[in-house]
Design an enzyme around this catalytic site. Structure first.
Site, PDB file in Angstrom:
ATOM      1  N   GLU A 163      68.187  10.136  58.563  1.00  0.00           N
ATOM      2  CA  GLU A 163      69.387   9.737  57.825  1.00  0.00           C
ATOM      3  C   GLU A 163      70.603  10.593  58.194  1.00  0.00           C
ATOM      4  O   GLU A 163      71.736  10.194  57.920  1.00  0.00           O
ATOM      5  CB  GLU A 163      69.112   9.774  56.307  1.00  0.00           C
ATOM      6  N   ARG A 208      71.061  -5.689  50.177  1.00  0.00           N
ATOM      7  CA  ARG A 208      71.542  -4.825  49.093  1.00  0.00           C
ATOM      8  C   ARG A 208      73.033  -4.924  48.819  1.00  0.00           C
ATOM      9  O   ARG A 208      73.460  -4.885  47.667  1.00  0.00           O
ATOM     10  CB  ARG A 208      71.201  -3.377  49.449  1.00  0.00           C
TER      11      ARG A 208
END
Ligand SMILES: Cc1cc2nc3c(=O)[nH]c(=O)nc-3n(C[C@H](O)[C@H](O)[C@H](O)COP(=O)(O)OP(=O)(O)OC[C@H]3O[C@@H](n4cnc5c(N)ncnc54)[C@H](O)[C@@H]3O)c2cc1C
Length: 639
Positions: free
Chosen positions: A426, A331
């Site tokens: 996360e 990414r």
């Protein structure tokens, strides 16, 4: 004085976790019944932890700000979840998944944690399958999988473009079972605003009941934060609007170190900004790059309809620059390459800030039905938002803020620097280094919650079997409650003229421009100056209608934005202190001649863990050196 001890077990990498598990102390079932655990968050990390801990026999209280755990942000995950099953016989293994993640994260993650995440990934898939998650299956009935960016094997399990939703439904069903059995008590519509620390240990939390406005105290023997990422700090992001940093930030203020805050992932395939009124950017899953080809016109400023631009007139720039990985580069690499083309004048669409993702060739080769079967709902979503049918013409995409690799620092047991306070999913900094490879977050969140935390937390609780229930009348609860109320009163008292969203939008723009996809020292300093000014204005001009004693969504937002200012300042501090480029942290001063990230392993192969020293005061930097014993440190190349 905070001392960082990562507690990485000794021994060969493949044996660390199993040996460690054997050495962790257990709590016997009769004692588990006496112990209370708070879990904040019901995404894949929190719901999996809460249901596992409930099943083990602990008393669990689980919190989320939504009306139901089913709406946690994990529901939005589209593309898939990784596991090293090697079903395709393409050479995959736990070691390869480990290697890809360490390399993908540009050698800024802790080896031992990454290996363990890869190791438990196979259990995660088996567990979800047993829960009934409808993963795609191949012709023979075995689970199907596909590839994602940064890897050369197929290891991503998926349920069309709804993997997060389907996994969350599976996890939610096991959570609901524990709720029905009385082992887990669910507290929805609660905003956690502080953590309560008694005699140096986390013993509870303070929440605001979002319906009544009541400030509540909840005690426990240990607290687990599974509160997700803070990518919404940019205002425009692919995250759910409610995603925030408040819980993690309150822990940070109470002594939990915050690691690598500037490691923010920018996702290359979001639907671009279409107008000034947008508050959300919608992701188009990375899995689309399996079949979609990314290109821009070869001619600068070519405004023709994409279908009338011929093959020869197209620049498939990812395939050109990175022949080994092509459209499936990681990414950070794909995001920078898109920005580079747009900045050079080749971008498409009204703003020139987008590139094409084109399915023409795949549709011609595989037929529309095959593409529809794999990505149908994503195509529908794209058409609903843009009015363009991506079966007939290419999608337009552009990078957007997406994921936070930074978060609360945790040791190998997933415990923060506050004893008894854990961070999973996360909300911690752990497994992705400076860049997360696609489909590794659901894997990590689920692994943390199902297969890691339930083991490690027992080691801590083994010392607590004689500790009585936490008394929420304790002075520390009173103090924390007062601090929360004072901050709310301070916000309400400003009574200025501007909305929270207008401040959030301006803050997001400052961070995007100065601490986003590209950073440099001068820009970061400028960003810090602008942020300071805007924060000052916020505390003079914010207007929150209504009262704190009722449903008040403007107040909810203001609390979050007040924290985002502080998080943003730490992001800038962290980005300034790291004089290198690595993964998603791209400092323009440090790049190779080909424009790739240039690491400085001699000076920056560490985790930056920051200690809070007061509002706008210089935080202290603690460094956890990263040792690479099992993967060779080398320049990252996808060519
Ligand atoms: C659009 C999109 C697509 C994605 N696709 C993929 C993918 O295909 N594969 C992949 O691996 N990853 C993907 N990701 C990343 C992945 O979805 C997330 O990293 C992951 O779901 C985070 O899970 P979590 O359990 O840590 O937190 P979340 O799912 O964000 O849950 C956070 C929980 O904490 C609660 N919470 C937060 N703050 C508070 C507070 N102050 N008080 C009370 N409760 C609070 C919330 O209510 C919620 O229940 C995607 C992300 C996005 C944005």
């Amino acid at each position: 004085m905070i001392k960082l001890d990562s507690k990485i077990p000794e021994g060969p990498i493949a044996e660390k976790w199993s040996k460690h598990k054997n050495s962790l102390r257990l709590v016997n079932p009769a004692n588990k019944k006496k112990l209370e655990i708070i879990v904040v968050g019901t995404g894949l990390a929190g719901a999996s932890a809460a249901s596992s801990l409930g099943e083990l026999g602990y008393n669990v209280k689980v919190f989320c700000f939504q009306d139901t755990p089913r709406r946690a942000h994990s529901v939005a995950a589209q593309g898939g979840i990784n596991a090293a099953k090697n079903y395709k016989n393409d050479g995959d293994s736990v070691h390869r998944l480990f290697y890809d993640m360490v390399k993908g994260g540009d050698y800024r993650a802790r080896e031992a944690n990454v290996y363990r995440a890869a190791e438990v990934s196979n259990q995660v898939i088996d567990h979800y399958t047993a829960l009934g998650v409808p993963f795609a299956r191949d012709y023979g009935g075995a689970l199907d999988n596909r590839s994602f960016g940064g890897v050369q094997v197929s290891r991503t399990f998926y349920a069309k473009g709804q993997t997060g939703q389907q996994c969350l439904l599976g996890t939610y069903s096991s959570l609901s079972r524990q709720i029905a059995k009385g082992r887990v008590k669910m507290y929805s519509r609660r905003d956690m605003l502080d953590v309560v620390v008694i005699d140096g240990k986390a013993r509870g939390i303070i929440t605001r009941n979002l319906i009544t406005g009541e400030i509540e105290r909840h005690g426990a023997h240990a607290v687990v934060l599974a509160t997700g990422g803070y990518g919404t700090v940019f205002y425009l992001s692919t995250l759910a609007l409610g995603s925030n940093a408040t819980a993690a930030w309150s822990a940070h203020k109470k002594g939990a170190l915050f690691a690598n805050p500037s490691f923010i992932q920018i996702h290359p395939t979001s639907i671009p900004v279409l107008n000034d009124y947008q508050c959300k950017l919608t992701l188009m899953s990375e899995s689309l790059r399996n079949d979609g080809r990314v290109w821009v016109p070869k001619e600068k400023g070519d405004k023709r309809h994409p279908n009338s631009i011929t093959e020869e007139e197209r620049d498939y720039y990812l395939e050109r620059r990175y022949p080994a990985f092509g459209n499936l580069v990681p990414r950070d690499v794909a995001s920078r390459a898109a920005k580079e083309r747009c900045d050079a004048g080749y971008g498409v669409g009204d703003t020139g800030l987008s590139v094409y993702l084109d399915f023409k060739d795949s549709i011609a080769k595989q037929g529309q039905k095959a593409i529809q079967d794999k990505y149908g709902n994503l195509f529908e979503m794209y058409e609903k938002i843009t009015g363009i049918n991506p079966y007939n013409e290419p999608m337009r995409i552009y990078p957007a803020g997406h994921y936070t690799m930074g978060g609360l620092w945790v040791d190998y047991n997933l415990m923060t620097t506050i004893p008894g306070l854990y961070a999973i999913g996360e909300s911690n900094f752990s497994d992705h280094g400076a860049n997360r490879l696609g489909a590794s977050s659901l894997m990590q969140c689920s692994g943390d919650g199902y297969f890691i935390l339930p083991y490690t937390i027992s080691d801590y609780l083994a010392d607590d079997i004689r500790t009585p229930k936490t008394d929420t009348n304790h002075l520390e609860f009173e103090r924390a409650e007062k601090e929360v109320k004072d901050r709310i009163d301070r916000l309400m008292a400003v009574n200025g003229t501007q909305t929270t969203s207008s401040f959030h939008k301006r803050l997001g723009k400052i961070l995007w421009d100065h601490c986003g996809m590209f950073r440099n020292a001068e820009g970061l300093k400028k960003g810090r100056e602008l942020l300071d000014q805007l924060e000052e204005e916020f505390w003079k001009e914010i207007k929150i209608p209504g009262t704190p004693d009722e449903l008040n969504q403007e107040l909810e937002k203001a609390i979050k934005v007040a924290d985002f200012f502080e998080v943003g300042r730490l992001m800038i501090e962290d980005a300034l202190a790291r004089n290198e480029s690595c993964g998603a942290h791209f400092r323009e001063e440090y790049q190779t001649e080909q424009g790739e990230a240039k690491r400085d392993d001699a000076n920056y192969a560490y985790v930056a863990a920051w200690e809070y020293h007061g509002h706008a005061k210089k935080p202290a930097l603690h460094k956890e050196p990263l040792k690479f014993e099992f993967v060779e440190l080398k320049e990252r190349s996808y060519k």
